[in-house]
Design a protein around this motif. Structure first.
Motif, PDB file in Angstrom:
ATOM      1  N   SER A 103     -12.695  17.803  12.858  1.00  0.00           N
ATOM      2  CA  SER A 103     -13.116  16.809  11.879  1.00  0.00           C
ATOM      3  C   SER A 103     -13.041  17.384  10.474  1.00  0.00           C
ATOM      4  O   SER A 103     -13.054  18.607  10.280  1.00  0.00           O
ATOM      5  N   ALA A 104     -12.982  16.498   9.492  1.00  0.00           N
ATOM      6  CA  ALA A 104     -12.951  16.942   8.103  1.00  0.00           C
ATOM      7  C   ALA A 104     -14.225  17.694   7.762  1.00  0.00           C
ATOM      8  O   ALA A 104     -14.195  18.698   7.031  1.00  0.00           O
ATOM      9  N   ARG A 113       5.405  23.173  10.258  1.00  0.00           N
ATOM     10  CA  ARG A 113       6.236  21.996  10.551  1.00  0.00           C
ATOM     11  C   ARG A 113       5.572  21.125  11.617  1.00  0.00           C
ATOM     12  O   ARG A 113       5.547  19.900  11.515  1.00  0.00           O
ATOM     13  N   ASP A 114       5.016  21.775  12.657  1.00  0.00           N
ATOM     14  CA  ASP A 114       4.334  21.035  13.718  1.00  0.00           C
ATOM     15  C   ASP A 114       3.156  20.241  13.150  1.00  0.00           C
ATOM     16  O   ASP A 114       2.971  19.062  13.467  1.00  0.00           O
ATOM     17  N   LEU A 115       2.346  20.912  12.326  1.00  0.00           N
ATOM     18  CA  LEU A 115       1.169  20.254  11.763  1.00  0.00           C
ATOM     19  C   LEU A 115       1.579  19.124  10.836  1.00  0.00           C
ATOM     20  O   LEU A 115       0.949  18.060  10.820  1.00  0.00           O
ATOM     21  N   GLY A 116       2.653  19.325  10.076  1.00  0.00           N
ATOM     22  CA  GLY A 116       3.141  18.273   9.198  1.00  0.00           C
ATOM     23  C   GLY A 116       3.567  17.037   9.970  1.00  0.00           C
ATOM     24  O   GLY A 116       3.258  15.904   9.592  1.00  0.00           O
ATOM     25  N   ALA A 117       4.270  17.267  11.092  1.00  0.00           N
ATOM     26  CA  ALA A 117       4.737  16.142  11.906  1.00  0.00           C
ATOM     27  C   ALA A 117       3.561  15.399  12.534  1.00  0.00           C
ATOM     28  O   ALA A 117       3.568  14.171  12.634  1.00  0.00           O
ATOM     29  N   ALA A 118       2.535  16.140  12.951  1.00  0.00           N
ATOM     30  CA  ALA A 118       1.396  15.521  13.624  1.00  0.00           C
ATOM     31  C   ALA A 118       0.473  14.789  12.662  1.00  0.00           C
ATOM     32  O   ALA A 118      -0.162  13.798  13.031  1.00  0.00           O
ATOM     33  N   SER A 119       0.394  15.262  11.422  1.00  0.00           N
ATOM     34  CA  SER A 119      -0.555  14.700  10.466  1.00  0.00           C
ATOM     35  C   SER A 119       0.064  13.711   9.481  1.00  0.00           C
ATOM     36  O   SER A 119      -0.645  12.938   8.839  1.00  0.00           O
ATOM     37  N   GLY A 120       1.398  13.765   9.340  1.00  0.00           N
ATOM     38  CA  GLY A 120       2.051  12.922   8.347  1.00  0.00           C
ATOM     39  C   GLY A 120       1.939  13.483   6.948  1.00  0.00           C
ATOM     40  O   GLY A 120       2.236  12.804   5.961  1.00  0.00           O
ATOM     41  N   VAL A 121       1.527  14.740   6.830  1.00  0.00           N
ATOM     42  CA  VAL A 121       1.408  15.418   5.536  1.00  0.00           C
ATOM     43  C   VAL A 121       2.574  16.387   5.404  1.00  0.00           C
ATOM     44  O   VAL A 121       2.914  17.092   6.356  1.00  0.00           O
ATOM     45  N   VAL A 133      -8.704  11.147   2.673  1.00  0.00           N
ATOM     46  CA  VAL A 133      -7.832  10.522   3.668  1.00  0.00           C
ATOM     47  C   VAL A 133      -6.856  11.540   4.238  1.00  0.00           C
ATOM     48  O   VAL A 133      -6.644  11.622   5.450  1.00  0.00           O
ATOM     49  N   ARG A 134      -6.255  12.326   3.353  1.00  0.00           N
ATOM     50  CA  ARG A 134      -5.278  13.317   3.814  1.00  0.00           C
ATOM     51  C   ARG A 134      -5.947  14.427   4.617  1.00  0.00           C
ATOM     52  O   ARG A 134      -5.411  14.910   5.612  1.00  0.00           O
ATOM     53  N   ARG A 188       0.834  -1.197   0.000  1.00  0.00           N
ATOM     54  CA  ARG A 188       0.000   0.000   0.000  1.00  0.00           C
ATOM     55  C   ARG A 188       0.866   1.243   0.000  1.00  0.00           C
ATOM     56  O   ARG A 188       1.911   1.288   0.648  1.00  0.00           O
ATOM     57  N   LYS A 189       0.417   2.253  -0.716  1.00  0.00           N
ATOM     58  CA  LYS A 189       1.150   3.518  -0.715  1.00  0.00           C
ATOM     59  C   LYS A 189       0.965   4.229   0.611  1.00  0.00           C
ATOM     60  O   LYS A 189      -0.073   4.127   1.246  1.00  0.00           O
ATOM     61  N   LYS A 190       1.967   4.965   1.004  1.00  0.00           N
ATOM     62  CA  LYS A 190       1.845   5.788   2.198  1.00  0.00           C
ATOM     63  C   LYS A 190       0.870   6.925   1.911  1.00  0.00           C
ATOM     64  O   LYS A 190       0.766   7.391   0.786  1.00  0.00           O
ATOM     65  N   PRO A 191       0.163   7.420   2.954  1.00  0.00           N
ATOM     66  CA  PRO A 191      -0.819   8.476   2.742  1.00  0.00           C
ATOM     67  C   PRO A 191      -0.252   9.712   2.100  1.00  0.00           C
ATOM     68  O   PRO A 191      -0.946  10.469   1.451  1.00  0.00           O
ATOM     69  N   ASP A 192       1.056   9.979   2.274  1.00  0.00           N
ATOM     70  CA  ASP A 192       1.642  11.215   1.771  1.00  0.00           C
ATOM     71  C   ASP A 192       2.391  10.984   0.467  1.00  0.00           C
ATOM     72  O   ASP A 192       3.385  11.620   0.175  1.00  0.00           O
ATOM     73  N   ALA A 193       1.937  10.053  -0.321  1.00  0.00           N
ATOM     74  CA  ALA A 193       2.622   9.705  -1.556  1.00  0.00           C
ATOM     75  C   ALA A 193       2.435  10.767  -2.616  1.00  0.00           C
ATOM     76  O   ALA A 193       1.823  11.787  -2.412  1.00  0.00           O
ATOM     77  N   GLY A 194       2.905  10.489  -3.833  1.00  0.00           N
ATOM     78  CA  GLY A 194       2.992  11.483  -4.887  1.00  0.00           C
ATOM     79  C   GLY A 194       1.734  12.223  -5.233  1.00  0.00           C
ATOM     80  O   GLY A 194       1.791  13.321  -5.749  1.00  0.00           O
TER      81      GLY A 194
END
Length: 278
Positions: free
Chosen positions: A79-80, A41-49, A67-68, A4-10
């Motif tokens: 929530s989204a 940077r904080d949000l990126g680390a927490a979300s994986g995005v 998903v992202r 499976r691709k990672k959520p933050d893929a291309g």
């Protein structure tokens, strides 16, 4: 079985068309992040995005997947569906009335922490001028400086400040540590905003940056502390032009927030508060 691709893929690099929906979504993500006192940077680390994709999201240019978006929402403790709620009206909110209060100081002064928490308490918008520049350029600060240089950053910084002023935006804005060295931009700021220098001891500047998880100022630079002291000495006269000075080292976090709230409240009542140091 295929991996499976990672959520933050291309696929995250795909850009949207800047539609009203994406613009509204970007504004909500940015407002929620700032209210939480988080950097990109904080949000990126927490979300994986990735930070780069978050820049596109906040700029209304990313056709973000469900998903992202869910990962971003969870990192923002929402929530989204809340982020995708109906767009705000064009009518100005009462909470947005009042002065534009600009926070000055070197990195580690506490501009984001104090500014976001004071704004949340007051029900006012909080803006990071650096984030506006990042969204405008569509790249991180590091990429801006490496690819285009300081002059390009300064131009975007001044233009974004001019946009805030021209729109009559009100609230609390955190500025870059070196904005005071750009004469034209600093003069504009002093004319149009209530300026507040968040003063701190060099040791506190340093420790706060380290506490944020960034050890780069210490890396392979044994003279880093002395360099910081030299920068503070060189800019002291510029920072002291601020209408107000809050000594965050002497007051601590909560009392510094109280002092900032008092300054904003006084200005919001239509009375320019008397210059203060504390």
């Amino acid at each position: 079985m295929a991996a499976r691709k990672k959520p933050d893929a291309g696929a995250e690099e795909a850009e949207g068309t800047g539609s009203p929906l994406l613009q509204s979504l970007g504004e909500r993500v940015r407002e929620r992040r700032r209210a939480a006192g988080l950097t990109l940077r904080d949000l990126g680390a927490a979300s994986g995005v990735s930070e780069r994709f978050l820049v596109l999201v906040e700029g209304g240019k990313a056709n973000v997947s469900v998903v992202r978006l869910d990962a971003i929402a969870r990192a923002l403790d929402t929530s989204a569906s809340a982020l995708l709620a109906s767009a705000p009206t064009d009518e100005p909110r009462a909470a947005e009335k009042g002065p534009l209060v600009a926070l000055l100081g070197l990195r580690g002064a506490g501009k984001t922490t104090l500014g976001s928490r004071a704004a949340a308490r007051l029900g006012l918008p909080f803006v990071e001028l650096d984030s506006l520049v990042v969204a405008r350029a569509g790249m991180s600060l590091t990429e801006i400086f490496e690819m285009h240089g300081t002059a390009y950053f300064r131009r975007l910084e001044r233009e974004e400040l001019e946009r805030l002023v021209a729109r009559g935006d009100r609230g609390i804005v955190a500025t870059s540590g070196s904005l005071v060295t750009d004469h034209e931009t600093f003069e504009l700021l002093c004319r149009e905003a209530v300026t507040v220098w968040l003063r701190a001891r060099p040791e506190d500047h340093f420790q706060r940056v380290i506490d944020q998880g960034d050890a780069r100022p210490m890396a392979s630079r044994p003279a880093a502390m002395e360099e910081l002291r030299a920068i503070l000495r060189a800019r002291r006269a510029l920072y002291e032009r601020a209408a107000h000075i809050i000594d965050t080292s002497a007051l601590g976090l909560e009392r510094s927030i109280d002092r900032l709230v008092k300054i904003v409240n006084a200005a919001s009542r239509g009375r320019l508060p008397a210059p203060s140091v504390g």
